[in-house]
Design a protein around this motif. Structure first.
Motif, mmCIF file in Angstrom:
data_model
loop_
_atom_site.group_PDB
_atom_site.id
_atom_site.type_symbol
_atom_site.label_atom_id
_atom_site.label_comp_id
_atom_site.label_asym_id
_atom_site.label_seq_id
_atom_site.Cartn_x
_atom_site.Cartn_y
_atom_site.Cartn_z
ATOM 1 N N PRO A 106 -5.197 15.453 0.287
ATOM 2 C CA PRO A 106 -4.596 14.517 1.225
ATOM 3 C C PRO A 106 -4.149 15.450 2.430
ATOM 4 N N GLY A 107 -4.355 14.985 3.773
ATOM 5 C CA GLY A 107 -3.798 15.597 4.800
ATOM 6 C C GLY A 107 -2.650 14.616 5.429
ATOM 7 N N GLY A 108 -2.812 14.712 6.831
ATOM 8 C CA GLY A 108 -1.900 13.900 7.700
ATOM 9 C C GLY A 108 -1.749 12.350 7.623
ATOM 10 N N MET A 142 0.922 -1.211 -0.089
ATOM 11 C CA MET A 142 -0.009 -0.216 0.019
ATOM 12 C C MET A 142 0.937 1.043 0.029
ATOM 13 N N LEU A 143 0.470 2.295 -0.627
ATOM 14 C CA LEU A 143 1.221 3.557 -0.878
ATOM 15 C C LEU A 143 0.107 4.683 -0.363
ATOM 16 N N THR A 144 0.952 5.575 0.344
ATOM 17 C CA THR A 144 0.255 6.550 0.937
ATOM 18 C C THR A 144 0.726 8.184 0.288
ATOM 19 N N PHE A 145 -0.141 8.656 -0.238
ATOM 20 C CA PHE A 145 0.339 10.111 -0.681
ATOM 21 C C PHE A 145 -0.307 11.167 0.117
ATOM 22 N N THR A 146 0.591 11.931 0.440
ATOM 23 C CA THR A 146 0.330 13.006 1.358
ATOM 24 C C THR A 146 -0.087 14.288 0.484
ATOM 25 N N MET A 147 0.176 14.359 -0.813
ATOM 26 C CA MET A 147 0.007 15.506 -1.384
ATOM 27 C C MET A 147 -0.116 14.831 -2.876
ATOM 28 N N ILE A 148 -1.167 15.447 -3.771
ATOM 29 C CA ILE A 148 -1.210 15.362 -5.096
ATOM 30 C C ILE A 148 -1.509 16.443 -5.584
ATOM 31 N N PRO A 149 -0.272 16.919 -6.197
ATOM 32 C CA PRO A 149 -0.283 18.455 -6.900
ATOM 33 C C PRO A 149 -0.963 18.430 -8.031
ATOM 34 N N SER A 150 -1.065 17.300 -8.754
ATOM 35 C CA SER A 150 -1.876 17.246 -10.336
ATOM 36 C C SER A 150 -2.652 16.008 -10.258
ATOM 37 N N PRO A 151 -3.924 16.248 -9.693
ATOM 38 C CA PRO A 151 -4.946 15.113 -9.710
ATOM 39 C C PRO A 151 -4.985 14.411 -11.109
#
Length: 80
Positions: free
Chosen positions: A51-53, A1-10
């Motif tokens: 995405p936040g914390g 599983m991968l966790t993204f804390t930011m997605i600048p370009s959805p």
């Protein structure tokens, strides 16, 4: 599983999802799961979420797709 804390370009993220060989599953906080390749509601959620914390958790069925997602994460971190 991968966790993204930011997605600048959805949109770029979703194009990567489309190009993936395997399934890309969005893992929801309540334990639910959505198919990002086939579920329009899940795709819209990615477009609107910031995405936040806890981040946005994604599961990949094909290990070969991992490199593209890591590259996206690296590029997102460098552009922040």
């Amino acid at each position: 599983m991968l966790t993204f804390t930011m997605i600048p370009s959805p949109e770029q993220f979703l194009r990567m999802v489309e190009r993936s060989r395997g399934e890309v599953t969005l893992c929801l906080p309540d334990g639910g799961r959505c198919d990002l390749k086939r579920d329009p509601a899940a795709r819209q959620l990615v477009r609107t979420l910031r995405p936040g914390g806890e981040g946005l958790r994604v599961s990949l069925s094909d290990r070969g797709d991992t490199t593209a997602f890591f590259r996206y994460m690296r590029e997102a971190a460098l552009s922040a």
